[in-house]
Design a protein around this motif. Structure first.
Motif, mmCIF file in Angstrom:
data_model
loop_
_atom_site.group_PDB
_atom_site.id
_atom_site.type_symbol
_atom_site.label_atom_id
_atom_site.label_comp_id
_atom_site.label_asym_id
_atom_site.label_seq_id
_atom_site.Cartn_x
_atom_site.Cartn_y
_atom_site.Cartn_z
ATOM 1 N N LYS A 27 37.970 70.220 31.483
ATOM 2 C CA LYS A 27 38.917 69.833 32.535
ATOM 3 C C LYS A 27 39.920 70.956 32.804
ATOM 4 N N LEU A 28 40.410 71.576 31.730
ATOM 5 C CA LEU A 28 41.332 72.702 31.918
ATOM 6 C C LEU A 28 40.640 73.849 32.641
ATOM 7 N N GLN A 29 39.386 74.075 32.327
ATOM 8 C CA GLN A 29 38.632 75.133 33.002
ATOM 9 C C GLN A 29 38.491 74.848 34.485
ATOM 10 N N SER A 30 38.228 73.595 34.849
ATOM 11 C CA SER A 30 38.097 73.252 36.263
ATOM 12 C C SER A 30 39.436 73.402 36.991
ATOM 13 N N ILE A 31 40.530 72.993 36.341
ATOM 14 C CA ILE A 31 41.849 73.154 36.969
ATOM 15 C C ILE A 31 42.171 74.635 37.153
ATOM 16 N N TYR A 32 41.866 75.429 36.146
ATOM 17 C CA TYR A 32 42.129 76.866 36.250
ATOM 18 C C TYR A 32 41.299 77.505 37.364
ATOM 19 N N ASN A 33 40.057 77.096 37.486
ATOM 20 C CA ASN A 33 39.205 77.642 38.544
ATOM 21 C C ASN A 33 39.748 77.286 39.931
ATOM 22 N N LYS A 34 40.239 76.052 40.077
ATOM 23 C CA LYS A 34 40.817 75.663 41.362
ATOM 24 C C LYS A 34 42.074 76.474 41.668
ATOM 25 N N GLU A 35 42.923 76.665 40.652
ATOM 26 C CA GLU A 35 44.135 77.455 40.866
ATOM 27 C C GLU A 35 43.785 78.904 41.222
ATOM 28 N N ARG A 36 42.819 79.444 40.524
ATOM 29 C CA ARG A 36 42.434 80.825 40.802
ATOM 30 C C ARG A 36 41.833 80.953 42.197
ATOM 31 N N GLU A 37 41.018 79.976 42.597
ATOM 32 C CA GLU A 37 40.438 80.009 43.932
ATOM 33 C C GLU A 37 41.519 79.901 45.005
ATOM 34 N N THR A 79 57.136 78.848 43.821
ATOM 35 C CA THR A 79 58.489 78.628 43.326
ATOM 36 C C THR A 79 59.015 77.265 43.725
ATOM 37 N N VAL A 80 58.502 76.742 44.847
ATOM 38 C CA VAL A 80 58.920 75.401 45.258
ATOM 39 C C VAL A 80 58.472 74.374 44.235
ATOM 40 N N TYR A 81 57.258 74.543 43.749
ATOM 41 C CA TYR A 81 56.724 73.567 42.811
ATOM 42 C C TYR A 81 57.281 73.762 41.412
ATOM 43 N N LEU A 82 57.599 74.999 41.068
ATOM 44 C CA LEU A 82 58.130 75.251 39.740
ATOM 45 C C LEU A 82 59.568 74.790 39.606
ATOM 46 N N THR A 83 60.371 74.991 40.661
ATOM 47 C CA THR A 83 61.787 74.609 40.601
ATOM 48 C C THR A 83 62.045 73.216 41.123
ATOM 49 N N GLY A 84 61.148 72.694 41.957
ATOM 50 C CA GLY A 84 61.360 71.373 42.534
ATOM 51 C C GLY A 84 62.337 71.370 43.687
ATOM 52 N N ASP A 85 62.769 72.560 44.132
ATOM 53 C CA ASP A 85 63.724 72.669 45.226
ATOM 54 C C ASP A 85 62.976 72.695 46.543
ATOM 55 N N THR A 136 53.805 64.451 42.982
ATOM 56 C CA THR A 136 53.033 65.612 43.424
ATOM 57 C C THR A 136 53.638 66.905 42.893
ATOM 58 N N LEU A 137 54.976 66.971 42.871
ATOM 59 C CA LEU A 137 55.630 68.165 42.341
ATOM 60 C C LEU A 137 55.357 68.337 40.859
ATOM 61 N N VAL A 138 55.410 67.237 40.105
ATOM 62 C CA VAL A 138 55.137 67.314 38.670
ATOM 63 C C VAL A 138 53.686 67.717 38.431
ATOM 64 N N LYS A 139 52.791 67.146 39.219
ATOM 65 C CA LYS A 139 51.374 67.486 39.079
ATOM 66 C C LYS A 139 51.140 68.954 39.390
ATOM 67 N N ARG A 140 51.824 69.437 40.419
ATOM 68 C CA ARG A 140 51.668 70.842 40.785
ATOM 69 C C ARG A 140 52.245 71.763 39.712
ATOM 70 N N LYS A 141 53.348 71.358 39.095
ATOM 71 C CA LYS A 141 53.919 72.150 38.009
ATOM 72 C C LYS A 141 52.949 72.265 36.841
ATOM 73 N N ILE A 142 52.317 71.137 36.513
ATOM 74 C CA ILE A 142 51.360 71.138 35.398
ATOM 75 C C ILE A 142 50.172 72.034 35.718
ATOM 76 N N GLN A 143 49.673 71.937 36.949
ATOM 77 C CA GLN A 143 48.536 72.770 37.327
ATOM 78 C C GLN A 143 48.897 74.251 37.303
ATOM 79 N N THR A 144 50.099 74.587 37.756
ATOM 80 C CA THR A 144 50.523 75.982 37.732
ATOM 81 C C THR A 144 50.685 76.478 36.306
#
Length: 392
Positions: free
Chosen positions: A130-140, A158-164, A181-189
């Motif tokens: 699962k981590l590999q698939s998430i990483y591949n999506k982020e890289r793509e 930076t929007v997703y990392l800071t939540g601003d 969605t912001l929390v999910k995006r932070k985790i994926q990043t």
């Protein structure tokens, strides 16, 4: 399949351990391929392919749990006649050497070690995939952004990392991004940033342990076995007999625990018998299925190649040579003589429409004036004169 029983020494070779470790990956590839082939005629099987990680993890959990419970080995290790042993990392220095060795050889897995073995064999590989698939999506996504030069602030990490979200356009704030969605995006990043390091560390440790195992410097083939305090050895004939008797006792106890009216007990016995039969023939059935589907893959691939291969026809016969026209210049008997000047050809050149060879100066002057071949009277232009570098 237990061809290594009674081999030289109890310690498995490097190639046995490597084959046992790679078998689950090959089994997954074969199952995914077989389901993909069946999905061509049964579209509802595409849902299985959409959740292939979950289905395969559940399937392997059942196999590994049953194998560890009955044989003290993983599914792939039991195929190669291997068993897992509980070993004390720090044995007592006052214990006799022979006694300590016998205890290590005959020690069985504890319940805790069996549970943790399932975690290392099934759950951790599932999370890794699962981590590999998430990483591949982020890289793509990052590659696509760099290729297309996207500068939209809505996609700024930076929007997703800071939540601003104050810097986002109004339409992005209105339609925008919920807290989840912001929390999910932070985790994926975070996964996209940390996964390469974790993957490199895991692969490096695995390679180091395998190299040390190959050099006979350690008894643990993987770091997971070292953490569990488990080493792998070949099974003996007595252990195989003990395994069969232990399985019979376990099943007898499970049948004795059945409660309820007679019809319910009969139904439960039938279900248990079907389950036991499926588990008993799971190893042979899976290996047979893998071999069958790989053979079918080779068969259909060969058939497709034969059908798609171009048909090779014999070359067509050459066209008949052009005939000399009645009003044309006759050909000399000596083929090296120019028909126009009746001299040996200088700078031989051929007229492509007829194939006859002349001196370049003679044929160029003639075609420029008459727009035809002097022998066949076929229409020709100076562009159809070809210089020959070897007189024929």
């Amino acid at each position: 399949m237990l061809f290594q029983v009674g081999g030289q020494g109890a310690r498995p070779t490097f190639f046995e351990m490597a084959a046992a470790q790679q078998l689950p990956g090959s089994l997954r590839a074969a199952l995914s391929y077989s389901i993909g082939v069946l999905a061509l005629r049964r579209p509802f099987l595409h849902k299985v392919l959409d959740y292939d990680d979950e289905f395969f993890a559940l399937f392997m959990m059942v196999l590994e749990t049953h194998s560890l419970r009955t044989t003290d080995a993983s599914f792939s290790e039991s195929l190669y006649g291997l068993r897992r042993r509980s070993v004390k990392i720090s044995p007592s220095k006052y214990a006799p050497q022979n006694e300590s060795g016998d205890q290590m050889r005959n020690s069985r897995l504890e319940k805790r070690q069996k549970i943790l073995s399932v975690v290392f064999l099934v759950i951790l590989p599932y999370f890794k995939s699962k981590l590999q698939s998430i990483y591949n999506k982020e890289r793509e996504a990052m590659l696509q952004a760099s290729l297309w030069g996207r500068e939209d602030p809505r996609y700024d990490n930076t929007v997703y990392l800071t939540g601003d979200t104050s810097n986002l356009p109004n339409e992005a704030q209105d339609s925008g991004l919920s807290r989840l969605t912001l929390v999910k995006r932070k985790i994926q990043t975070a996964i996209g940033a940390c996964y390469p390091l974790l993957h490199a560390t895991n692969e490096g440790l695995s390679f180091a342990y395998q190299l040390l195992y190959l050099l006979d410097a350690t008894g643990f083939y993987t770091p997971g076995l070292h953490v569990l305090g488990v080493y792998v050895s070949r099974a003996t004939g007595q252990e195989l007999m003990d395994t069969s008797s232990r399985i019979s006792k376990i099943r007898s106890r499970e049948r004795e625990r059945l409660r309820g009216p007679p019809w319910l007990k009969a139904l439960q016995r039938v279900l248990l018998s079907c389950t036991y039969t499926a588990l008993d023939y799971a190893q042979t059935g899976l290996i047979t299925a893998v071999f069958f589907f790989k053979m079918m893959e080779w068969w259909y691939q060969s058939a497709e190649e034969r059908m798609s291969a171009p048909t090779v026809y014999p070359p067509p016969p050459p066209p008949p040579p052009p005939k000399v026209a009645e009003d044309g210049i006759p050909l000399p008997l000596d083929k090296t003589i120019c028909p126009l000047c009746s001299q040996k050809r200088a700078n031989p050149s051929v007229v492509s429409v007829s194939g006859f060879v002349f001196c370049y100066a003679c044929i160029f002057k003639y075609i420029s004036q008459y727009k035809r071949c002097p022998v066949t009277m076929m229409p020709a232009t100076v562009d159809q004169i070809r210089r020959l570098f070897h007189d024929v």
